[in-house]
Design an enzyme around this catalytic site. Sequence first.
Site, PDB file in Angstrom:
ATOM      1  N   ASN A  13     -29.083  10.035   5.963  1.00  0.00           N
ATOM      2  CA  ASN A  13     -29.839   8.815   5.667  1.00  0.00           C
ATOM      3  C   ASN A  13     -30.160   8.860   4.177  1.00  0.00           C
ATOM      4  O   ASN A  13     -31.071   9.577   3.761  1.00  0.00           O
ATOM      5  CB  ASN A  13     -31.127   8.788   6.509  1.00  0.00           C
ATOM      6  CG  ASN A  13     -32.002   7.594   6.149  1.00  0.00           C
ATOM      7  OD1 ASN A  13     -31.579   6.700   5.421  1.00  0.00           O
ATOM      8  ND2 ASN A  13     -33.232   7.582   6.654  1.00  0.00           N
ATOM      9  N   TRP A  14     -29.374   8.107   3.411  1.00  0.00           N
ATOM     10  CA  TRP A  14     -29.569   8.131   1.957  1.00  0.00           C
ATOM     11  C   TRP A  14     -30.843   7.403   1.539  1.00  0.00           C
ATOM     12  O   TRP A  14     -31.238   7.474   0.384  1.00  0.00           O
ATOM     13  CB  TRP A  14     -28.376   7.477   1.251  1.00  0.00           C
ATOM     14  CG  TRP A  14     -27.142   8.322   1.194  1.00  0.00           C
ATOM     15  CD1 TRP A  14     -26.957   9.574   1.744  1.00  0.00           C
ATOM     16  CD2 TRP A  14     -25.912   7.984   0.538  1.00  0.00           C
ATOM     17  NE1 TRP A  14     -25.697  10.014   1.467  1.00  0.00           N
ATOM     18  CE2 TRP A  14     -25.027   9.068   0.736  1.00  0.00           C
ATOM     19  CE3 TRP A  14     -25.476   6.879  -0.182  1.00  0.00           C
ATOM     20  CZ2 TRP A  14     -23.723   9.068   0.223  1.00  0.00           C
ATOM     21  CZ3 TRP A  14     -24.178   6.875  -0.690  1.00  0.00           C
ATOM     22  CH2 TRP A  14     -23.323   7.967  -0.489  1.00  0.00           C
ATOM     23  N   LYS A  15     -31.448   6.650   2.441  1.00  0.00           N
ATOM     24  CA  LYS A  15     -32.627   5.829   2.108  1.00  0.00           C
ATOM     25  C   LYS A  15     -32.281   4.965   0.884  1.00  0.00           C
ATOM     26  O   LYS A  15     -31.147   4.520   0.759  1.00  0.00           O
ATOM     27  CB  LYS A  15     -33.844   6.732   1.896  1.00  0.00           C
ATOM     28  CG  LYS A  15     -34.053   7.675   3.093  1.00  0.00           C
ATOM     29  CD  LYS A  15     -35.353   8.387   3.088  1.00  0.00           C
ATOM     30  CE  LYS A  15     -35.448   9.260   4.341  1.00  0.00           C
ATOM     31  NZ  LYS A  15     -36.701   9.948   4.484  1.00  0.00           N
ATOM     32  N   SER A  59     -37.372  16.913   7.435  1.00  0.00           N
ATOM     33  CA  SER A  59     -37.327  18.138   6.632  1.00  0.00           C
ATOM     34  C   SER A  59     -36.326  19.172   7.144  1.00  0.00           C
ATOM     35  O   SER A  59     -36.572  20.378   7.054  1.00  0.00           O
ATOM     36  CB  SER A  59     -38.734  18.752   6.501  1.00  0.00           C
ATOM     37  OG  SER A  59     -39.584  17.865   5.804  1.00  0.00           O
ATOM     38  N   HIS A 104     -36.796   3.236  11.811  1.00  0.00           N
ATOM     39  CA  HIS A 104     -37.262   4.360  10.991  1.00  0.00           C
ATOM     40  C   HIS A 104     -38.716   4.114  10.597  1.00  0.00           C
ATOM     41  O   HIS A 104     -39.087   3.001  10.219  1.00  0.00           O
ATOM     42  CB  HIS A 104     -36.384   4.514   9.748  1.00  0.00           C
ATOM     43  CG  HIS A 104     -36.622   5.823   9.053  1.00  0.00           C
ATOM     44  ND1 HIS A 104     -37.757   6.082   8.338  1.00  0.00           N
ATOM     45  CD2 HIS A 104     -35.898   6.974   9.023  1.00  0.00           C
ATOM     46  CE1 HIS A 104     -37.723   7.322   7.872  1.00  0.00           C
ATOM     47  NE2 HIS A 104     -36.597   7.883   8.280  1.00  0.00           N
ATOM     48  N   GLU A 149     -38.226  11.869  15.263  1.00  0.00           N
ATOM     49  CA  GLU A 149     -38.642  12.053  13.879  1.00  0.00           C
ATOM     50  C   GLU A 149     -40.158  12.080  13.800  1.00  0.00           C
ATOM     51  O   GLU A 149     -40.789  11.019  13.634  1.00  0.00           O
ATOM     52  CB  GLU A 149     -38.161  10.871  13.040  1.00  0.00           C
ATOM     53  CG  GLU A 149     -36.675  10.627  13.150  1.00  0.00           C
ATOM     54  CD  GLU A 149     -36.067  10.490  11.791  1.00  0.00           C
ATOM     55  OE1 GLU A 149     -35.050  11.128  11.566  1.00  0.00           O
ATOM     56  OE2 GLU A 149     -36.654   9.794  10.943  1.00  0.00           O
ATOM     57  N   GLY A 163     -39.898  14.130   4.986  1.00  0.00           N
ATOM     58  CA  GLY A 163     -40.074  14.231   3.532  1.00  0.00           C
ATOM     59  C   GLY A 163     -41.212  15.140   3.111  1.00  0.00           C
ATOM     60  O   GLY A 163     -41.606  15.137   1.943  1.00  0.00           O
ATOM     61  N   GLU A 220     -40.408   4.760   8.047  1.00  0.00           N
ATOM     62  CA  GLU A 220     -40.668   4.233   6.698  1.00  0.00           C
ATOM     63  C   GLU A 220     -40.586   2.713   6.699  1.00  0.00           C
ATOM     64  O   GLU A 220     -41.339   2.035   5.989  1.00  0.00           O
ATOM     65  CB  GLU A 220     -39.660   4.831   5.701  1.00  0.00           C
ATOM     66  CG  GLU A 220     -39.985   6.278   5.383  1.00  0.00           C
ATOM     67  CD  GLU A 220     -38.815   7.061   4.802  1.00  0.00           C
ATOM     68  OE1 GLU A 220     -37.766   6.467   4.508  1.00  0.00           O
ATOM     69  OE2 GLU A 220     -38.967   8.283   4.668  1.00  0.00           O
TER      70      GLU A 220
END
Length: 261
Positions: free
Chosen positions: A16-18, A219, A102, A174, A180, A104
């Site tokens: 997941n490159w975000k 992580s 997700h 998650e 992160g 975020e």
Amino acid sequence: MNEAIKKTAKKFVIANWKMHGSLEQNHALLESYVSTLDNLKDTQVVVCVPYPYLAQVQSLLQGSGIAWGAQNLAKNENGPFTGEVSAQMLRDFGCEYVILGHSERATAYCESDGNIAEKFMVAMQHGITPILCVGETLIEREAGVMELKVGKQLDTIIDLYGADVFDGVVVSYEPIWAIGTGLAATPEQAGAMHKFIFDKLSQPNEAQKKPVKILYGGSVNPQNAVQLFEVENIDGGLIGKCSLNPQEFEGICQAAESSVG
Ligand code: PGA
């Protein structure tokens, strides 16, 4: 797309490159992915990139064993929805996967479980495999209600569409406190939640054609991946930060490959 690899994959490692990347950086990263990861036998590697880079990813990964996808989609087919991107548009660029729910996005853009459920169904209808993210906050874990939270996220979809829609889908556990932060869940914590998810999704669904894959995200690094991927019901990982570093990502993919008995 190398269908032979995909059909037999036992583990999944998803990058997941975000919101990271540039044409130049992506080029180097994708070349490295292809040179080191293309020949994995038991592990399906997928890379989920920002929308503007889908054409680049398609041209560099086409014909390799690595699949690609996006990080969100619109629940509508088309119309006056400024800034949105539809499932059909993702198909135009060869996307086979899409990350949905997700945390975020759910936090920053107020995505409700119901909204995520609708997107889940739209993805399925277009032949795009959802990578559905579920997980609890630190407060919820400390209060001991993590299974209630994750159960509710899954039940929103089950209540609307039935448990069968999870056939062949990817679910990623998650824990929000692990994303992160450098503080991954322990193999015991992750294993317990993965068993909960597995029991919930596979019981009513014994005739599943393709079992649901349950990944862990938060992580993951090449070191902790070795232990995490050995745990029962952990079918691989969703990788943020380490997916941007070719050596670390390769290490994680090799940990997945070695964990297949
Ligand atoms: P991280 O991100 O690996 O950087 O913790 C994981 C994720 O957001 O899926």
